[in-house]
Design an enzyme around this catalytic site. Sequence first.
Site, PDB file in Angstrom:
ATOM      1  N   ASP A 241       0.812  -1.226   0.000  1.00 30.35           N
ATOM      2  CA  ASP A 241       0.000   0.000   0.000  1.00 30.35           C
ATOM      3  C   ASP A 241       0.841   1.271   0.000  1.00 30.35           C
ATOM      4  O   ASP A 241       0.435   2.303   0.543  1.00 30.35           O
ATOM      5  CB  ASP A 241      -0.968   0.026   1.209  1.00 30.35           C
ATOM      6  CG  ASP A 241      -1.904  -1.161   1.205  1.00 30.35           C
ATOM      7  OD1 ASP A 241      -2.265  -1.618   0.106  1.00 30.35           O
ATOM      8  OD2 ASP A 241      -2.271  -1.620   2.296  1.00 30.35           O
TER       9      ASP A 241
ATOM     10  N   LYS B 207       1.831   2.153  -5.112  1.00 30.61           N
ATOM     11  CA  LYS B 207       2.329   1.611  -6.387  1.00 30.61           C
ATOM     12  C   LYS B 207       1.380   1.942  -7.529  1.00 30.61           C
ATOM     13  O   LYS B 207       1.819   2.297  -8.621  1.00 30.61           O
ATOM     14  CB  LYS B 207       2.495   0.072  -6.274  1.00 30.61           C
ATOM     15  CG  LYS B 207       3.505  -0.353  -5.226  1.00 30.61           C
ATOM     16  CD  LYS B 207       3.534  -1.858  -5.055  1.00 30.61           C
ATOM     17  CE  LYS B 207       2.295  -2.422  -4.424  1.00 30.61           C
ATOM     18  NZ  LYS B 207       2.096  -2.073  -2.995  1.00 30.61           N
TER      19      LYS B 207
ATOM     20  N   GLY C 274      -4.557  -4.289  -3.734  1.00 35.21           N
ATOM     21  CA  GLY C 274      -5.573  -3.276  -4.024  1.00 35.21           C
ATOM     22  C   GLY C 274      -4.837  -2.012  -4.401  1.00 35.21           C
ATOM     23  O   GLY C 274      -4.150  -1.431  -3.568  1.00 35.21           O
ATOM     24  N   HIS C 275      -4.902  -1.625  -5.654  1.00 38.33           N
ATOM     25  CA  HIS C 275      -4.149  -0.463  -6.132  1.00 38.33           C
ATOM     26  C   HIS C 275      -5.120   0.642  -6.522  1.00 38.33           C
ATOM     27  O   HIS C 275      -5.973   0.440  -7.392  1.00 38.33           O
ATOM     28  CB  HIS C 275      -3.270  -0.856  -7.323  1.00 38.33           C
ATOM     29  CG  HIS C 275      -2.232  -1.885  -6.960  1.00 38.33           C
ATOM     30  ND1 HIS C 275      -1.361  -2.415  -7.862  1.00 38.33           N
ATOM     31  CD2 HIS C 275      -1.922  -2.460  -5.777  1.00 38.33           C
ATOM     32  CE1 HIS C 275      -0.566  -3.277  -7.256  1.00 38.33           C
ATOM     33  NE2 HIS C 275      -0.895  -3.330  -5.994  1.00 38.33           N
TER      34      HIS C 275
ATOM     35  N   GLN D  52       1.964  -6.035  -3.316  1.00 39.88           N
ATOM     36  CA  GLN D  52       2.491  -6.218  -1.967  1.00 39.88           C
ATOM     37  C   GLN D  52       3.776  -5.385  -1.771  1.00 39.88           C
ATOM     38  O   GLN D  52       4.022  -4.466  -2.524  1.00 39.88           O
ATOM     39  CB  GLN D  52       2.744  -7.704  -1.646  1.00 39.88           C
ATOM     40  CG  GLN D  52       1.478  -8.536  -1.473  1.00 39.88           C
ATOM     41  CD  GLN D  52       0.778  -8.880  -2.763  1.00 39.88           C
ATOM     42  OE1 GLN D  52       1.374  -9.418  -3.690  1.00 39.88           O
ATOM     43  NE2 GLN D  52      -0.493  -8.576  -2.875  1.00 39.88           N
TER      44      GLN D  52
HETATM   45  P1  GDP Z   1      -0.767   0.348  -3.531  1.00 38.08           P
HETATM   46  O1  GDP Z   1      -1.375  -0.923  -3.079  1.00 38.08           O
HETATM   47  O2  GDP Z   1       0.703   0.410  -3.291  1.00 38.08           O
HETATM   48  O3  GDP Z   1      -1.126   0.703  -4.945  1.00 38.08           O
HETATM   49  O4  GDP Z   1      -1.387   1.489  -2.618  1.00 38.08           O
HETATM   50  P2  GDP Z   1      -2.956   1.654  -2.245  1.00 38.08           P
HETATM   51  O5  GDP Z   1      -3.650   2.183  -3.434  1.00 38.08           O
HETATM   52  O6  GDP Z   1      -3.482   0.420  -1.604  1.00 38.08           O
HETATM   53  O7  GDP Z   1      -2.848   2.720  -1.094  1.00 38.08           O
HETATM   54  C1  GDP Z   1      -2.280   3.964  -1.300  1.00 38.08           C
HETATM   55  C2  GDP Z   1      -3.363   5.045  -1.071  1.00 38.08           C
HETATM   56  O8  GDP Z   1      -2.736   6.297  -1.066  1.00 38.08           O
HETATM   57  C3  GDP Z   1      -4.413   5.119  -2.130  1.00 38.08           C
HETATM   58  O9  GDP Z   1      -5.612   5.521  -1.555  1.00 38.08           O
HETATM   59  C4  GDP Z   1      -3.884   6.210  -3.086  1.00 38.08           C
HETATM   60  O10 GDP Z   1      -4.915   6.861  -3.800  1.00 38.08           O
HETATM   61  C5  GDP Z   1      -3.246   7.127  -2.100  1.00 38.08           C
HETATM   62  N1  GDP Z   1      -2.087   7.885  -2.531  1.00 38.08           N
HETATM   63  C6  GDP Z   1      -1.063   7.529  -3.327  1.00 38.08           C
HETATM   64  N2  GDP Z   1      -0.110   8.492  -3.353  1.00 38.08           N
HETATM   65  C7  GDP Z   1      -0.573   9.477  -2.540  1.00 38.08           C
HETATM   66  C8  GDP Z   1      -0.057  10.726  -2.127  1.00 38.08           C
HETATM   67  O11 GDP Z   1       1.038  11.128  -2.478  1.00 38.08           O
HETATM   68  N3  GDP Z   1      -0.811  11.464  -1.266  1.00 38.08           N
HETATM   69  C9  GDP Z   1      -2.038  11.051  -0.824  1.00 38.08           C
HETATM   70  N4  GDP Z   1      -2.693  11.833   0.014  1.00 38.08           N
HETATM   71  N5  GDP Z   1      -2.539   9.870  -1.185  1.00 38.08           N
HETATM   72  C10 GDP Z   1      -1.828   9.100  -2.029  1.00 38.08           C
HETATM   73  P1  IMO Z   2      -0.866  -4.142  -2.242  1.00 36.24           P
HETATM   74  O1  IMO Z   2      -0.478  -4.668  -3.603  1.00 36.24           O
HETATM   75  C1  IMO Z   2      -0.912  -4.591   2.089  1.00 36.24           C
HETATM   76  C2  IMO Z   2      -0.829  -8.671   3.675  1.00 36.24           C
HETATM   77  C3  IMO Z   2      -2.092  -9.108   4.393  1.00 36.24           C
HETATM   78  C4  IMO Z   2      -1.501 -10.049   5.411  1.00 36.24           C
HETATM   79  C5  IMO Z   2      -0.391 -10.741   4.616  1.00 36.24           C
HETATM   80  C6  IMO Z   2      -0.771 -12.081   4.033  1.00 36.24           C
HETATM   81  O2  IMO Z   2      -2.177  -3.441  -2.238  1.00 36.24           O
HETATM   82  O3  IMO Z   2       0.239  -3.370  -1.639  1.00 36.24           O
HETATM   83  P2  IMO Z   2      -2.308 -12.773   2.002  1.00 36.24           P
HETATM   84  O4  IMO Z   2      -3.769 -12.565   1.752  1.00 36.24           O
HETATM   85  O5  IMO Z   2      -1.421 -12.202   0.955  1.00 36.24           O
HETATM   86  O6  IMO Z   2      -1.984 -14.205   2.300  1.00 36.24           O
HETATM   87  O7  IMO Z   2      -2.005 -11.975   3.365  1.00 36.24           O
HETATM   88  O8  IMO Z   2      -0.044  -9.850   3.576  1.00 36.24           O
HETATM   89  N1  IMO Z   2      -1.044  -8.155   2.310  1.00 36.24           N
HETATM   90  C7  IMO Z   2      -1.029  -6.861   1.982  1.00 36.24           C
HETATM   91  N2  IMO Z   2      -0.901  -5.759   2.742  1.00 36.24           N
HETATM   92  N3  IMO Z   2      -1.022  -4.465   0.751  1.00 36.24           N
HETATM   93  C8  IMO Z   2      -1.118  -5.550  -0.031  1.00 36.24           C
HETATM   94  O9  IMO Z   2      -1.122  -5.489  -1.382  1.00 36.24           O
HETATM   95  C9  IMO Z   2      -1.163  -6.822   0.576  1.00 36.24           C
HETATM   96  N4  IMO Z   2      -1.275  -8.076   0.115  1.00 36.24           N
HETATM   97  C10 IMO Z   2      -1.175  -8.881   1.175  1.00 36.24           C
HETATM   98  O10 IMO Z   2      -2.728  -8.026   5.017  1.00 36.24           O
HETATM   99  O11 IMO Z   2      -0.906  -9.343   6.462  1.00 36.24           O
HETATM  100 MG    MG Z   3      -2.890  -1.583  -1.793  1.00 36.19          MG
END
Ligand code: GDP
Ligand code: IMO
Ligand code: MG
Length: 427
Positions: free
Chosen positions: A13, A16, A40-41, A223
């Site tokens: 998270d 990416k 979840g991106h 991840q």
């Molecule tokens: P990922 O799994 O690495 O793609 O990250 P996620 O999307 O799960 O979580 C990142 C969150 O931060 C999302 O809600 C993005 O929309 C948000 N985000 C990404 N870059 C920034 C930033 O620079 N500032 C803010 N406020 N939100 C951001």
């Molecule tokens: P993105 O791509 C954050 C974590 C789960 C748990 C562990 C194992 O959005 O960054 P799993 O279901 O993979 O067997 O769970 O890994 N986990 C993540 N945490 N972002 C993710 O993906 C994750 N994918 C798995 O919360 O701790």
């Molecule tokens: Mg994510």
Amino acid sequence: MPVIAVIGAQWGDEGKGKVVDMLAERADMVIRFSGGDNAGHTVINSLGKFAVSLVPSGILSPGTVCVMGNGMAISPAVLLKEMDGLAGRGIDFGGLHISDRANLIMPYHRLIDGFEEETRGEQAIGTTRRGIGPAFADKVARRGIRVGDLLDPVVFRDRLAQVLEYKNAIITKVFGGEALSLDDIHREYCGYAERLAPYICETTRIIAEAIDRGDEVLLEGAQGTLLDPDFGTYPFCTSSSPLAGSSALGAGIGPRRIDAVVGIFKSYCSRVGTGPFPTELKDEMGDLIRERGAEFGTVTGRPRRCGWFDAVAARFSHRVNGFSSIALTRLDILDGMPSLKICTGYELDGKAIDDFPSSIQSLERCRPILEELPGWTAPTSDVRQRDALPPEAQRYVDRIEELISSPVSIISVGAAREQTIICRDVV
Ligand code: GDP
Ligand code: IMO
Ligand code: MG
């Protein structure tokens, strides 16, 4: 034109999706190389706000070819739901290819993921319960069913019959659950096969041709490094490798074809699920970061644990990935904090250490050694130049850069594509 790997450098998270989307604007191809719908991106661009979990984020850049690589574990039900949702919003799937070598997530994987978590009790990993662990375990145990198997209903049924007998024994005899029906699963998956068949193919060739042509190719990580089964906080980790080294493997290219590896770091740390987290803030400061940053899981909605930036973990992440540069996201979330801390070392059993321990028992005993830096008051979301950031924010970024010893190429100051400061080319 280059091949760029975009790698989660912490516990997932990191943003990416945002960085891939920003780079995808000019890229020709985006390849997801690992994980499944545990990812979840979130992407916010001119088309709207999207949360994708299986389809590469490049699908949100019209004209970009997208590949779901051999390194993924794919739930067809989740994929089709995601595709339907996106298609309803006008997204075109003409350029999507799904590797016939990717593994399938089957109904018993999800079921067993849940049973295993319940059996772990207090030691539960906090998985996303999407069947990820059981599916990758089956892959290496040579019990997996692959996407390509869907294309022949007879082959698929034979394979399923063989595997299901074993799986039902585990479900009924080990966990006391109810056996799953071969006919039901077969029927369900034949339905998926019909819809997915146009996208399923051998993908290494189209990828190699794109690279040979000089296309710009992104390898989209899922991840984060500290969730890696080798280098993460084992066993509190995921089951496929999010590392730069695995990006070649999960896409089916040679490592020498990768030109740049961008490590994505949040400007602080967060973690969802259980496991050690040395800089975790279990106080009002942690709550403040979670609230300001809306730190709740994209996939499960669970509150994310938040803490200070951990430079020990970051240096380790750089060591095992070899970043050519780093992207620092969510700097804006720290706007208005009176002061900030960065962990520069750990204290373990009374001794200062500067390395990330391999054992979680040691890691759990580590106390962060924190360096305090002044915060800034002016908002950063509209800043587009590094030297236009408030001086304290520049100092914060400079210090992280210095501690990791990798140059910052991108600073993200908001979720939208344009809320980005480009400090240098990523290649
Ligand atoms: P990922 O799994 O690495 O793609 O990250 P996620 O999307 O799960 O979580 C990142 C969150 O931060 C999302 O809600 C993005 O929309 C948000 N985000 C990404 N870059 C920034 C930033 O620079 N500032 C803010 N406020 N939100 C951001
Ligand atoms: P993105 O791509 C954050 C974590 C789960 C748990 C562990 C194992 O959005 O960054 P799993 O279901 O993979 O067997 O769970 O890994 N986990 C993540 N945490 N972002 C993710 O993906 C994750 N994918 C798995 O919360 O701790
Ligand atoms: Mg994510």
